[in-house]
Scaffold this active site. Structure first.
Site, PDB file in Angstrom:
ATOM      1  N   CYS A  94       5.164  -3.463  -5.761  1.00  0.00           N
ATOM      2  CA  CYS A  94       5.661  -2.727  -4.597  1.00  0.00           C
ATOM      3  C   CYS A  94       6.883  -3.469  -4.066  1.00  0.00           C
ATOM      4  CB  CYS A  94       4.557  -2.690  -3.543  1.00  0.00           C
ATOM      5  SG  CYS A  94       5.067  -1.959  -1.983  1.00  0.00           S
ATOM      6  N   ASN A  95       8.013  -2.793  -4.033  1.00  0.00           N
ATOM      7  CA  ASN A  95       9.241  -3.422  -3.536  1.00  0.00           C
ATOM      8  C   ASN A  95       9.109  -3.805  -2.063  1.00  0.00           C
ATOM      9  OD1 ASN A  95      11.657  -2.828  -5.664  1.00  0.00           O
ATOM     10  ND2 ASN A  95      10.117  -1.232  -5.732  1.00  0.00           N
TER      11      ASN A  95
ATOM     12  N   CYS B 225      11.905   1.808  -5.413  1.00  0.00           N
ATOM     13  CA  CYS B 225      10.527   2.014  -4.944  1.00  0.00           C
ATOM     14  C   CYS B 225       9.732   2.464  -6.161  1.00  0.00           C
ATOM     15  CB  CYS B 225      10.491   3.082  -3.856  1.00  0.00           C
ATOM     16  SG  CYS B 225       8.824   3.654  -3.441  1.00  0.00           S
TER      17      CYS B 225
HETATM   18  N1  DGL Z   1       5.803   1.868  -3.821  1.00  0.00           N
HETATM   19  C1  DGL Z   1       6.280   1.084  -2.774  1.00  0.00           C
HETATM   20  C2  DGL Z   1       7.592   0.372  -3.069  1.00  0.00           C
HETATM   21  O1  DGL Z   1       7.890   0.106  -4.214  1.00  0.00           O
HETATM   22  C3  DGL Z   1       6.221   1.550  -1.355  1.00  0.00           C
HETATM   23  C4  DGL Z   1       6.038   2.957  -1.013  1.00  0.00           C
HETATM   24  C5  DGL Z   1       5.536   3.074   0.394  1.00  0.00           C
HETATM   25  O2  DGL Z   1       4.348   2.863   0.582  1.00  0.00           O
HETATM   26  O3  DGL Z   1       6.341   3.349   1.292  1.00  0.00           O
HETATM   27  O4  DGL Z   1       8.317   0.030  -2.168  1.00  0.00           O
END
Ligand code: DGL
Length: 283
Positions: A74-75, A197
């Site tokens: 998760c970024n 993301c």
């Molecule tokens: N999938 C996540 C990322 O890479 C975050 C998505 C979220 O929950 O806002 O940032």
């Protein structure tokens, strides 16, 4: 220790795009994936909330699953909390994700690169440092995509996405890419799109249909999987390949609705419902 599983987590199903790459790169490893869908989306919450969830999940994976390494798929969580997790568990191999700007810079021909991500990631100090390190090497057009991760999260669950959910994803992709300016191979056009993301990988067909098939897309799953392999290799932690494929041993857990994770696991990873369960001890 080499026999222990690798922990992977995300705010929801987005990190399954990273897990997909990890399972392809490391077919003998066992993975335990946590989808924190009960607390998604992370991107619209503050850093303190995301850091608290990241610690809770890391602690849980260590205490209940005895993981040998952790991939923060998760970024947003990487930007908010990876430095703290590293301080808390200095011995544990820890891999985070960040938007693949460097790879895009190396490959872009127009030198104009689009970056899409959550507010949490794009407003972070970590992202600002990444941009700084590439100053003068390309022009970046940065777009925060409020609501897109959430729309993707809910569209992959159960029941299968309705036409309205799909058209919401399409509407958001169109609005945000339009706001970024022209895409194309011509001078001054954006020829590369960085998916900052992990959820956005699951909207890649939608995005490609909008910006055009000649645009290059950059996501983080494969580089992160290769980095995980290198890290485990140097620490002597790679699993002994005693079976051709350990995919059936991978466990998927959720803090949200089990049925949604089961639908996403089947759709994206072809993993059966029995490999999914509720993360009952994770609060
Ligand atoms: N999938 C996540 C990322 O890479 C975050 C998505 C979220 O929950 O806002 O940032």
């Amino acid at each position: 220790m080499a026999d222990q599983p690798i922990g992977v987590f995300d705010s929801g199903i987005g990190g399954l795009s990273v897990l997909q790459a990890l399972m392809a790169e490391l077919p003998h490893e066992r993975f335990v994936y946590v989808a924190d869908s009960g607390h998604a989306p992370y991107g619209e919450r503050g850093d303190a909330f995301v850091a608290e969830r990241t610690h809770a999940i890391a602690d849980y994976l260590l205490a209940h699953h005895h993981i040998k390494a952790l991939v923060v798929a998760c970024n947003t969580a990487t930007a908010a909390a990876i430095h703290e997790v590293r301080m808390r568990y200095p011995q544990m191999p820890l891999i985070g994700v960040e938007p693949a700007l460097k790879t895009a810079v190396a490959q872009s021909q127009t030198g104009r690169i689009g970056v899409i991500g959550t507010r949490g990631t794009l407003a972070s100090a970590k992202f600002a440092r990444l941009l700084d390190s590439l100053q003068g090497q390309a022009e970046f057009v940065i777009q925060h995509c409020k609501g897109l991760a959430n729309a993707i999260e809910w569209s992959t669950g159960h029941p299968p996405a309705s036409a309205a959910q799909n058209s919401e994803i399409h509407r958001l992709c169109q609005t945000y890419t339009q706001a970024m300016g022209p895409f194309g191979k011509g001078a001054g056009q954006i020829d590369s799109l960085v998916l900052g993301c992990t959820h956005y990988v699951f909207a890649i067909d939608e995005l490609r249909a909008i910006v055009g098939s000649e645009i290059a897309f950059f996501s983080t799953g494969e580089p992160v999987a290769r980095q995980t392999r290198r890290l485990l290799e140097t620490q002597g932690l790679l699993a002994i390949p005693d079976q051709p494929d350990a995919a059936h041993l991978t466990q998927l857990l959720t803090t949200g609705a089990l049925i949604d994770l089961q639908a996403a696991a089947l759709r994206w990873l072809h993993l059966p419902a029995q490999q999914c369960s509720q993360a009952n001890d994770l609060h």
